[in-house]
Design an enzyme around this catalytic site. Structure first.
Site, short mmCIF file in Angstrom:
data_model
loop_
_atom_site.label_atom_id
_atom_site.label_comp_id
_atom_site.label_asym_id
_atom_site.label_seq_id
_atom_site.Cartn_x
_atom_site.Cartn_y
_atom_site.Cartn_z
N HIS A 71 -9.55 -1.42 2.95
CA HIS A 71 -10.37 -1.25 4.15
C HIS A 71 -11.55 -2.22 4.18
CE1 HIS A 71 -8.02 2.38 4.66
NE2 HIS A 71 -8.32 2.69 3.42
N ASP A 81 0.85 -1.19 0.00
CA ASP A 81 0.00 0.00 0.00
C ASP A 81 0.88 1.24 0.00
OD1 ASP A 81 -2.37 1.37 -0.20
OD2 ASP A 81 -3.06 0.94 1.82
N GLY A 82 0.32 2.30 -0.52
CA GLY A 82 0.96 3.60 -0.51
C GLY A 82 -0.01 4.61 0.04
N ASP A 110 -1.57 -0.72 4.90
CA ASP A 110 -2.24 0.58 4.88
C ASP A 110 -1.93 1.37 6.16
OD1 ASP A 110 -4.47 2.49 3.91
OD2 ASP A 110 -5.11 1.94 5.93
N ASP A 114 -4.40 -2.70 -3.27
CA ASP A 114 -5.71 -2.07 -3.35
C ASP A 114 -5.70 -0.93 -4.37
OD1 ASP A 114 -4.37 -0.04 -2.01
OD2 ASP A 114 -5.55 -0.18 -0.18
N GLU A 119 2.26 3.95 -4.27
CA GLU A 119 1.68 2.63 -4.58
C GLU A 119 2.68 1.80 -5.39
OE1 GLU A 119 -1.03 1.32 -3.39
OE2 GLU A 119 -2.37 2.96 -2.86
#
Length: 159
Positions: free
Chosen positions: A133, A15-16, A143, A79, A56
């Site tokens: 999420h 994740d970024g 995240d 994501d 990302e």
């Protein structure tokens, strides 16, 4: 996934995060050895001024660099549809057009896309988009780390 043993692969969740766009940002990844059911590595890094898309991409690049010596299949979970669609659908066309879009404009983040393309070539990688999420524990952990780093005052790495 092209493997004889159903769980003989490495799962990379990335994740970024960026506070503002551009703004302070960070990336993170979590790597799990599915064969041994253990976490192998968790890494994150912060940048003073960047974009969410760069973070990302940087997360995936850092993870693949950390595990470039493995010959085991890899599952990359992100994501970011930008990452997953980019590497699976858009990169071949961009390469054929010398890193130009269909509108003949330079591809944004071409430096990172080229690095990712090189790292991914000739490797057994499955790319999977996961909803953010939504209860995926490793994505949630990546995240949390990326957001926490992006939100912190301390700059650990500059770009």
């Amino acid at each position: 996934m092209t493997t004889t043993k159903a769980r003989d692969f490495i799962r990379i969740s990335t994740d970024g995060s960026c506070i503002g766009n551009p703004g302070p940002g960070a990336w993170a990844f979590v790597v799990v050895d599915e064969k041994e059911s253990e976490t192998l590595e968790v890494q994150s890094s912060r940048y003073a001024s960047t974009t969410n898309q760069r973070m990302e991409l940087s997360a995936v690049i850092a993870a693949l660099e950390a595990f470039q010596d493995t010959d085991r299949p890899i599952l990359v979970e992100s994501d970011s549809q930008y990452v997953v669609k980019g590497i699976t659908e858009w990169v071949p066309s961009w390469k054929a057009r010398n890193w130009k879009t269909a509108a003949r404009k330079p591809v944004k983040n071409a430096d990172l896309w080229q690095q990712l393309d090189t790292l991914a070539s000739d490797r057994d990688i499955t790319w999977q988009w996961v909803k953010g999420h939504d209860g995926n524990a490793n994505n949630e952990r990546a995240d949390f780390l990326a957001y926490s780093m992006a939100s912190s005052e301390e700059v650990r790495c500059g770009s």
